[in-house]
Motif scaffolding. Structure first.
Motif, PDB file in Angstrom:
ATOM      1  N   ILE A 186      62.787  65.539 111.531  1.00  0.00           N
ATOM      2  CA  ILE A 186      63.058  66.900 112.008  1.00  0.00           C
ATOM      3  C   ILE A 186      61.910  67.838 111.651  1.00  0.00           C
ATOM      4  O   ILE A 186      61.443  68.627 112.480  1.00  0.00           O
ATOM      5  CB  ILE A 186      64.395  67.404 111.438  1.00  0.00           C
ATOM      6  CG1 ILE A 186      65.549  66.632 112.087  1.00  0.00           C
ATOM      7  CG2 ILE A 186      64.556  68.906 111.672  1.00  0.00           C
ATOM      8  CD1 ILE A 186      66.898  66.928 111.491  1.00  0.00           C
ATOM      9  N   LEU A 242      67.530  71.625 119.145  1.00  0.00           N
ATOM     10  CA  LEU A 242      68.167  72.073 117.903  1.00  0.00           C
ATOM     11  C   LEU A 242      69.549  72.658 118.163  1.00  0.00           C
ATOM     12  O   LEU A 242      70.486  72.445 117.380  1.00  0.00           O
ATOM     13  CB  LEU A 242      67.275  73.116 117.218  1.00  0.00           C
ATOM     14  CG  LEU A 242      65.960  72.573 116.655  1.00  0.00           C
ATOM     15  CD1 LEU A 242      64.988  73.720 116.385  1.00  0.00           C
ATOM     16  CD2 LEU A 242      66.208  71.768 115.384  1.00  0.00           C
ATOM     17  N   ILE A 292      71.870  69.763 118.340  1.00  0.00           N
ATOM     18  CA  ILE A 292      72.175  69.205 117.013  1.00  0.00           C
ATOM     19  C   ILE A 292      73.219  70.052 116.310  1.00  0.00           C
ATOM     20  O   ILE A 292      74.189  69.537 115.725  1.00  0.00           O
ATOM     21  CB  ILE A 292      70.898  69.118 116.161  1.00  0.00           C
ATOM     22  CG1 ILE A 292      69.945  68.059 116.707  1.00  0.00           C
ATOM     23  CG2 ILE A 292      71.238  68.819 114.697  1.00  0.00           C
ATOM     24  CD1 ILE A 292      68.601  68.016 115.995  1.00  0.00           C
ATOM     25  N   LEU A 293      73.046  71.366 116.364  1.00  0.00           N
ATOM     26  CA  LEU A 293      73.952  72.260 115.638  1.00  0.00           C
ATOM     27  C   LEU A 293      75.294  72.431 116.335  1.00  0.00           C
ATOM     28  O   LEU A 293      76.244  72.944 115.732  1.00  0.00           O
ATOM     29  CB  LEU A 293      73.263  73.616 115.433  1.00  0.00           C
ATOM     30  CG  LEU A 293      72.039  73.558 114.512  1.00  0.00           C
ATOM     31  CD1 LEU A 293      71.290  74.879 114.535  1.00  0.00           C
ATOM     32  CD2 LEU A 293      72.453  73.196 113.082  1.00  0.00           C
ATOM     33  N   TYR A 296      74.627  71.504 109.654  1.00  0.00           N
ATOM     34  CA  TYR A 296      73.214  71.652 109.319  1.00  0.00           C
ATOM     35  C   TYR A 296      72.414  70.588 110.074  1.00  0.00           C
ATOM     36  O   TYR A 296      72.984  69.752 110.779  1.00  0.00           O
ATOM     37  CB  TYR A 296      72.999  71.540 107.805  1.00  0.00           C
ATOM     38  CG  TYR A 296      73.818  72.540 107.026  1.00  0.00           C
ATOM     39  CD1 TYR A 296      73.535  73.904 107.092  1.00  0.00           C
ATOM     40  CD2 TYR A 296      74.899  72.128 106.245  1.00  0.00           C
ATOM     41  CE1 TYR A 296      74.303  74.825 106.391  1.00  0.00           C
ATOM     42  CE2 TYR A 296      75.662  73.039 105.542  1.00  0.00           C
ATOM     43  CZ  TYR A 296      75.363  74.392 105.619  1.00  0.00           C
ATOM     44  OH  TYR A 296      76.117  75.302 104.936  1.00  0.00           O
ATOM     45  N   LEU A 297      71.109  70.598 109.918  1.00  0.00           N
ATOM     46  CA  LEU A 297      70.268  69.744 110.754  1.00  0.00           C
ATOM     47  C   LEU A 297      70.434  68.258 110.475  1.00  0.00           C
ATOM     48  O   LEU A 297      70.210  67.439 111.370  1.00  0.00           O
ATOM     49  CB  LEU A 297      68.798  70.147 110.602  1.00  0.00           C
ATOM     50  CG  LEU A 297      68.440  71.534 111.143  1.00  0.00           C
ATOM     51  CD1 LEU A 297      66.964  71.824 110.923  1.00  0.00           C
ATOM     52  CD2 LEU A 297      68.786  71.661 112.627  1.00  0.00           C
ATOM     53  N   ASP A 345      66.453  72.785 106.944  1.00  0.00           N
ATOM     54  CA  ASP A 345      67.120  74.010 107.386  1.00  0.00           C
ATOM     55  C   ASP A 345      66.330  75.246 106.975  1.00  0.00           C
ATOM     56  O   ASP A 345      66.162  76.179 107.772  1.00  0.00           O
ATOM     57  CB  ASP A 345      68.531  74.071 106.808  1.00  0.00           C
ATOM     58  CG  ASP A 345      69.393  72.917 107.283  1.00  0.00           C
ATOM     59  OD1 ASP A 345      69.727  72.883 108.472  1.00  0.00           O
ATOM     60  OD2 ASP A 345      69.713  72.035 106.461  1.00  0.00           O
ATOM     61  N   TYR A 376      74.131  79.811 113.016  1.00  0.00           N
ATOM     62  CA  TYR A 376      73.508  79.054 111.922  1.00  0.00           C
ATOM     63  C   TYR A 376      72.497  79.921 111.160  1.00  0.00           C
ATOM     64  O   TYR A 376      72.456  79.924 109.920  1.00  0.00           O
ATOM     65  CB  TYR A 376      72.851  77.838 112.550  1.00  0.00           C
ATOM     66  CG  TYR A 376      71.782  77.111 111.788  1.00  0.00           C
ATOM     67  CD1 TYR A 376      72.101  76.098 110.883  1.00  0.00           C
ATOM     68  CD2 TYR A 376      70.427  77.373 112.044  1.00  0.00           C
ATOM     69  CE1 TYR A 376      71.099  75.383 110.237  1.00  0.00           C
ATOM     70  CE2 TYR A 376      69.435  76.657 111.406  1.00  0.00           C
ATOM     71  CZ  TYR A 376      69.768  75.669 110.497  1.00  0.00           C
ATOM     72  OH  TYR A 376      68.781  74.954 109.875  1.00  0.00           O
TER      73      TYR A 376
END
Length: 324
Positions: free
Chosen positions: A182, A220, A223-224, A229-230, A239, A273
């Protein structure tokens, strides 16, 4: 953003002519390491021992790279062990300055010198290189331990645990492979990607950078949508490295760097986030919106030649994030 050449200051910008208009960031030159007992690190750099009140951190509140060092100083409870000097947000022909005529700018609280380059020159009188923040400074030997923020946050993550008793781990063994993956994409296309878009001097260079940026923001967001969290349910350095860019996005990068396909607040998951991380205990104290709005719009006269400071939207950073 000038540089030192054989110890002499030169007010020169990055040369994009030889790169087809693409901005290319210089590598950092100081890569030593603090370890619990001072043994050399695995990266081959010199080792420094973790000691209270031995190290000093030079930062800009405006700079996202320096900001993440401040986040880790806060997260790991290092405020009483490592003092901080904060430069003025305007970076003009003399580079980063220790002026105090802006709220939060402290001056150099160690030596009282006027310019950040004076700190580098104290360690390397004939230095050639960019004068950047953050600087992790060893007061005992008057040396730059590191000016690479990615290394500094790793040091802060674990080196002082035996002194503070804070064993919170933002780089856990179980997630290191995913964190690396990431970080690599986020650094290239988001953290540095906004700069590659903003400092591009050709249409092709801008298009390449801005399209990669928004492709990654879409990634991203996905993902969220599935994870808090990542890397899942655990907040990691990935993060905080991302947060330092996201918290600046709507007030600076969207307009000033022409990263304007979307605002951050157009992404439901990324926006919530980012507010969650902003609301993390102590983190808001390290986010100085006035510094980074002033810095980017006033310092980069090649982007904003009339130095007009925008009015900017009023954002509710304390609105419930709903990611509990």
């Amino acid at each position: 953003m000038g540089k030192l050449i054989d110890g002499v200051w030169r007010d020169v910008w990055y040369d994009t002519d030889k790169t087809g208009g693409e901005f290319q960031r210089s590598a950092q030159d100081f890569r030593d390491w603090i370890t619990p007992d001072g043994t050399p690190s695995s990266n081959g750099g010199k080792g420094y021992p973790a000691e209270a009140n031995r190290y000093h951190l030079y930062v800009s509140y405006a700079c996202p790279w320096a900001n993440r060092a401040l986040f880790f100083r806060k997260l790991k409870g290092l405020e009483d062990l490592i003092d901080v000097s904060v430069v003025h947000p305007e970076m003009l022909s003399e580079g980063w300055e220790f002026r105090t005529d802006f709220p939060g700018a402290t001056g150099d609280t160690v030596y009282g010198v006027p310019f950040l380059r004076d700190i580098y020159l104290r360690a390397e009188p004939k230095m050639t290189g960019r004068v950047t923040v953050p600087i992790l400074w060893d007061l005992k030997t008057e040396a730059v331990v590191s000016n690479e923020s990615a290394d500094i946050i790793r040091m802060f993550n674990s080196a002082f645990d035996g002194i503070t008793g804070n064993t919170d781990d933002y780089y856990p063994d179980a997630h290191r492979t995913r964190i690396y993956e990431i970080n690599a994409r986020v650094y290239d296309t988001v953290n540095n990607g906004v700069y590659k878009a903003g400092f591009a001097t050709s249409q092709d260079a801008y298009d390449k950078a801005v399209l990669a940026l928004f492709d990654s923001l879409d990634w991203l967001e996905g993902i969220l949508a599935e994870n808090r969290y990542l890397v899942g349910d655990t907040c990691t350095e990935a993060d905080w490295r991302l947060f330092s860019t996201l918290v600046r996005f709507d007030l600076v990068y969207h307009t000033h760097f022409k990263c304007n396909r979307n605002y951050l607040r157009d992404y439901p998951n990324l926006w919530a986030y980012t507010r969650e991380l902003y609301q993390w205990p102590g983190i808001a104290d390290e986010v100085h919106f006035d510094h980074f709005v002033r810095h980017y719009h006033y310092s980069h006269d090649m982007v904003n030649p009339n130095r007009i400071i925008p009015i900017n939207p009023v954002l509710d950073w304390m609105a419930p994030h709903g990611r509990g």
